[in-house]
Design a protein around this motif. Structure first.
Motif, mmCIF file in Angstrom:
data_model
loop_
_atom_site.group_PDB
_atom_site.id
_atom_site.type_symbol
_atom_site.label_atom_id
_atom_site.label_comp_id
_atom_site.label_asym_id
_atom_site.label_seq_id
_atom_site.Cartn_x
_atom_site.Cartn_y
_atom_site.Cartn_z
ATOM 1 N N MET A 162 -9.948 17.735 -10.757
ATOM 2 C CA MET A 162 -10.535 16.871 -10.386
ATOM 3 C C MET A 162 -10.791 15.979 -11.119
ATOM 4 N N LYS A 163 -11.218 16.186 -12.395
ATOM 5 C CA LYS A 163 -11.107 14.400 -13.119
ATOM 6 C C LYS A 163 -9.554 13.799 -13.366
ATOM 7 N N THR A 164 -8.412 14.404 -12.704
ATOM 8 C CA THR A 164 -6.884 13.799 -12.442
ATOM 9 C C THR A 164 -6.499 12.740 -11.157
ATOM 10 N N LEU A 165 -8.251 13.381 -10.819
ATOM 11 C CA LEU A 165 -7.510 13.402 -8.507
ATOM 12 C C LEU A 165 -8.689 11.859 -8.611
ATOM 13 N N GLN A 166 -9.553 12.243 -9.531
ATOM 14 C CA GLN A 166 -10.575 10.922 -9.075
ATOM 15 C C GLN A 166 -10.172 9.999 -10.070
ATOM 16 N N GLU A 167 -9.053 9.766 -11.305
ATOM 17 C CA GLU A 167 -8.915 8.977 -11.556
ATOM 18 C C GLU A 167 -7.755 8.176 -10.966
ATOM 19 N N SER A 168 -6.505 9.051 -10.297
ATOM 20 C CA SER A 168 -5.484 8.640 -10.071
ATOM 21 C C SER A 168 -5.975 7.614 -8.968
ATOM 22 N N VAL A 169 -7.066 8.401 -8.311
ATOM 23 C CA VAL A 169 -7.735 7.450 -6.715
ATOM 24 C C VAL A 169 -8.549 6.836 -6.929
ATOM 25 N N ASN A 170 -9.326 6.186 -8.308
ATOM 26 C CA ASN A 170 -9.511 5.193 -8.050
ATOM 27 C C ASN A 170 -8.757 3.885 -8.520
ATOM 28 N N ILE A 183 0.845 -1.333 -0.292
ATOM 29 C CA ILE A 183 0.064 0.327 -0.124
ATOM 30 C C ILE A 183 0.972 0.800 -0.027
ATOM 31 N N ASP A 184 2.218 1.027 0.524
ATOM 32 C CA ASP A 184 3.070 1.898 0.469
ATOM 33 C C ASP A 184 4.090 2.514 -0.235
ATOM 34 N N VAL A 185 4.010 1.881 -1.394
ATOM 35 C CA VAL A 185 4.837 1.834 -2.458
ATOM 36 C C VAL A 185 3.273 2.293 -3.810
ATOM 37 N N VAL A 186 2.391 1.855 -3.262
ATOM 38 C CA VAL A 186 1.029 2.504 -4.986
ATOM 39 C C VAL A 186 1.020 3.470 -4.480
ATOM 40 N N SER A 187 0.906 4.253 -3.208
ATOM 41 C CA SER A 187 0.446 5.261 -2.625
ATOM 42 C C SER A 187 1.709 5.900 -2.987
ATOM 43 N N ARG A 188 2.417 5.759 -2.709
ATOM 44 C CA ARG A 188 3.833 6.942 -3.631
ATOM 45 C C ARG A 188 3.947 6.960 -5.051
ATOM 46 N N VAL A 189 3.869 6.272 -5.474
ATOM 47 C CA VAL A 189 3.119 5.866 -7.360
ATOM 48 C C VAL A 189 1.822 7.144 -7.607
ATOM 49 N N ALA A 190 1.429 7.139 -6.344
ATOM 50 C CA ALA A 190 -0.519 7.913 -6.468
ATOM 51 C C ALA A 190 0.149 9.575 -6.290
ATOM 52 N N ILE A 191 0.817 9.638 -5.144
ATOM 53 C CA ILE A 191 0.597 11.433 -4.979
ATOM 54 C C ILE A 191 1.600 11.204 -6.194
ATOM 55 N N ALA A 192 2.457 10.559 -6.810
ATOM 56 C CA ALA A 192 3.345 11.855 -8.002
ATOM 57 C C ALA A 192 2.417 11.975 -8.846
ATOM 58 N N GLN A 193 1.309 11.253 -8.952
ATOM 59 C CA GLN A 193 0.070 12.032 -10.191
ATOM 60 C C GLN A 193 -1.083 12.593 -9.701
ATOM 61 N N LEU A 194 -0.995 12.682 -8.046
ATOM 62 C CA LEU A 194 -2.195 13.680 -6.789
ATOM 63 C C LEU A 194 -1.310 15.298 -7.294
ATOM 64 N N THR A 195 -0.215 15.506 -6.981
ATOM 65 C CA THR A 195 0.415 16.585 -6.555
ATOM 66 C C THR A 195 -0.164 17.569 -7.603
ATOM 67 N N ALA A 196 0.398 16.904 -9.362
ATOM 68 C CA ALA A 196 -0.109 18.835 -9.928
ATOM 69 C C ALA A 196 -1.315 17.996 -10.424
ATOM 70 N N ALA A 197 -2.098 17.578 -10.492
ATOM 71 C CA ALA A 197 -3.873 17.396 -10.402
ATOM 72 C C ALA A 197 -3.949 18.222 -8.682
ATOM 73 N N LEU A 198 -3.601 18.509 -7.615
ATOM 74 C CA LEU A 198 -3.946 19.134 -6.570
ATOM 75 C C LEU A 198 -3.502 20.538 -6.798
ATOM 76 N N MET A 199 -2.461 21.039 -7.238
ATOM 77 C CA MET A 199 -1.943 22.013 -7.358
ATOM 78 C C MET A 199 -2.961 23.078 -8.586
ATOM 79 N N PHE A 200 -3.584 22.177 -9.775
ATOM 80 C CA PHE A 200 -4.346 22.436 -10.144
ATOM 81 C C PHE A 200 -5.997 22.924 -10.281
ATOM 82 N N ASP A 201 -6.290 21.815 -10.003
ATOM 83 C CA ASP A 201 -7.029 21.399 -9.225
ATOM 84 C C ASP A 201 -8.205 20.771 -10.120
#
Length: 205
Positions: free
Chosen positions: A35-43, A15-33
């Motif tokens: 929502m589509k990328t956030l949803q895809e990444s969290v899914n 879970i830690d490894v998968v979360s670290r990979v996801a956070i790399a995608q979530l960072t940019a999505a959070l900066m630009f808000d």
């Protein structure tokens, strides 16, 4: 047990490894808000049935997205991450990670996983141990039966030889030696005794 501890550590690591990979995608999505990328990444964090829910929070604690919001029986995201501690609970594992970009706090990630992964592997481990025990038991039983048969055969042969000697007064007969163990040594001693008796009988005649 050691096996259970090992499987828990493995679940935590995955879970830690998968979360670290996801956070790399979530960072940019959070900066630009985004929502589509956030949803895809969290899914994407729900890589199997082990992860029940993944949630993304803004810096102020507002829930932004959760994994697969259309689930029939969705697991709930905690209303407040303040009391959430990463680790194993009674029936699940939970993890909380802060998301940063150049020391700027962008939000938080929460992941909750059930322990089915651990229990399935523990059941498989128990079944393997039981199967191994059953095989060892069967092999031990077969070896014991074989040894018992070998010992019984040697003793029976010895007794039959002694009986023929008693009835025929023929000291030239010898017991058959079938092994080099204690039974074989007994047969050797018996045959040596017969040789001595046979020699004495010849001298007397």
């Amino acid at each position: 047990t050691y096996e259970r501890v090992h499987m828990r550590e493995q679940l935590e690591h995955e879970i830690d490894v998968v979360s670290r990979v996801a956070i790399a995608q979530l960072t940019a999505a959070l900066m630009f808000d985004d929502m589509k990328t956030l949803q895809e990444s969290v899914n994407g964090l729900r890589f199997d049935n082990t992860v029940e829910v993944a949630c993304i929070y803004a810096t102020d604690g507002e829930l932004k997205v959760r994994s697969f919001p259309g689930d029939t029986n969705p697991a709930h995201c905690p209303p407040d991450l303040g009391g959430v501690v990463t680790g194993f609970q009674s029936d699940h594992y939970q993890m909380k990670k802060s998301i940063y970009m150049d020391d700027v706090h962008l939000g938080n990630l929460y992941v909750r996983a059930n322990l089915d992964y651990v229990e399935q592997h523990m059941r498989r481990y128990v079944y393997m141990m039981l199967a191994a025990l059953a095989v060892i038991s069967v092999v031990s039983l077969l070896v014991a039966l074989w040894l018992q048969r070998a010992i019984t055969y040697s003793i029976t042969q010895l007794a039959e030889t002694a009986g023929r000697i008693a009835h025929q007064n023929d000291y030239s007969l010898r017991a058959e030696k079938t092994s080099d163990d204690e039974i074989g040594q007994t047969v050797d001693a018996f045959n040596q005794m017969l040789s001595a008796i046979e020699q004495s009988d010849k001298e007397l005649k």
